[in-house]
Design an enzyme around this catalytic site. Structure first.
Site: not given
Ligand code: UD1
Length: 381
Positions: A222
């Site tokens: 991820h």
């Molecule tokens: C975040 C953390 C990372 C952690 C990871 C675990 C930061 C900088 N990064 O990254 O350290 O290892 O979480 O998962 O805080 N999304 C969903 N559903 C959700 C949440 C997110 O579909 O409940 C999708 C959205 O499209 C979003 C993308 O996942 O844009 C990324 O989510 P985001 O919280 O921005 O960062 P992660 O890559 O999950």
């Protein structure tokens, strides 16, 4: 003592579970009738909001329901961080806790820390601002292209108490000028939670439901550095397809990765590969059972390197660096990067039984949460 703890994204929840348990145990068993209980308020920022990325973890781990949800949702780093800050400032001024406790290195961690470090409580309050406590402090990948590295450095520099999981963190913090008395080596709260839930996780029926009886490898990907670059993601997926000729692979796919695989037309390739099982993100107990039963793990996660080390399962980390070096020096971790030749060679070595010896690092004994609460109570009295 009034304590606000922050839950933001998936890797925070298993850490918070141990803290919440330790606070509850303290409140029930506190040394004397005259000692005050800890008033624990959980604030969820809403950084992760899906059932599979958030709610199911609270259920699996028995974490009390957050009292406040800031519901920030997804966004660019700046938007997400700024929204959390705007909304959390109001909460902090309303609740004026004695302690803000943050865990890990996600955007929610730095956003809430930054608010707390600059807030000014109303006149007459016994504190100017809350005492800031960072759990899982001092880890460094020395790679500032990782958003988490920026979050770690800034959070640590603003925190009053730094609770660390491994000795390397002391060296990192001292090099950055942190006063030694702020640093407390207490162990790993994520391992507390693992130990507390392993027996229940072993009862997961997922492998039966999937019809998996033979040895399998567990895959997670991820990190933006791996999954946001089309060429690299494609080569990693092709490498997984190659590996699956010798070993069944189970791959629960993070939303970011699902999105990118679809965009590049790679979902179909994976679906058509017989020996790869693609799944949505899993709950804590199902996933922990998979880690425990896997022949090996291929991952770019931080926490999984530690969980695999504790369980003695070989972990091949598809990154160029790790902020958790004890998983290499003492644990089961192989830092191989994204060179597909090296990845396949390491898989072969492990499958041939040539994996390395490992041991459980110091203080990864299930008592880190308890040590943290004891230290805070002593500091507060
Ligand atoms: C975040 C953390 C990372 C952690 C990871 C675990 C930061 C900088 N990064 O990254 O350290 O290892 O979480 O998962 O805080 N999304 C969903 N559903 C959700 C949440 C997110 O579909 O409940 C999708 C959205 O499209 C979003 C993308 O996942 O844009 C990324 O989510 P985001 O919280 O921005 O960062 P992660 O890559 O999950």
């Amino acid at each position: 003592m009034k304590l606000i703890s922050i839950a933001g994204a998936r890797p925070n929840f298993m850490k918070l579970a141990s803290i919440a348990d330790a606070i509850e145990n303290y409140n029930v068993n506190k040394p004397s009738y005259f000692t005050k209980a800890i008033d624990h308020i959980i604030v969820h920022t809403g950084q992760h909001y899906d059932n599979k990325m958030s709610k199911s973890f609270f259920e699996d781990l028995g974490i009390p329901k957050p009292s406040i949800n800031l519901e920030v949702g997804s966004g660019t780093h700046a938007v997400q961080t700024a929204e959390i800050m705007k909304r959390f400032e109001k909460v902090l001024l309303q609740e004026t806790p004695d302690v803000l406790l943050v865990v890990g290195d996600v955007n929610s961690t730095i956003a809430c820390t930054l608010v707390a470090a600059k807030i000014q409580y109303p006149e007459g309050h016994h504190l100017k601002r809350p005492i800031i406590v960072h759990v899982e402090a001092g880890l460094r990948s020395f790679d500032r292209e990782m958003p988490e590295e920026i979050n770690r450095i800034l959070t640590d520099s603003l925190s009053d108490h730094l609770f660390i999981t491994e000795e390397s963190a002391t060296i990192n913090l001292q090099k950055e000028g942190c006063a030694p008395e702020k640093i407390h080596f207490v162990g790993n709260v994520m391992i507390d939670t693992l130990k507390n839930h392993l027996a229940k996780a072993k009862r997961s029926k997922l492998l039966d439901e999937l019809g998996v009886t033979a040895p399998f490898g567990l895959v997670t990907l991820h990190r933006p550095s791996n999954v946001d670059q089309p060429g690299l993601l494609k080569s990693l997926i092709e490498c997984l397809v190659d590996i699956s000729r010798d070993l069944k692979l189970i791959f629960p796919v993070h939303p970011r990765t699902q999105h990118n695989l679809k965009k590049l037309g790679l979902t179909q390739l994976l679906q058509e590969t017989d020996n790869i099982i693609l799944l949505d993100p899993l709950g804590y107990l199902d996933f922990l059972n998979l880690i425990n039963r896997a022949a090996l793990i291929l991952t770019d996660s931080g926490g999984i390197q530690e969980e695999a080390t504790y369980l003695g399962v070989s972990c091949i980390t598809l990154r160029e660096n790790t902020e958790r070096p004890v998983t290499i020096t003492e644990g089961t971790n192989y830092l191989v990067g994204t060179d597909t030749g090296k990845i396949k060679k390491t898989v072969k070595l492990i499958l041939e039984g040539e994996g390395k010896e490992s041991k459980v690092p110091k203080f990864w004994d299930g008592k880190a949460g308890e040590r943290i609460i004891k230290t805070l109570i002593e500091a507060f009295n």
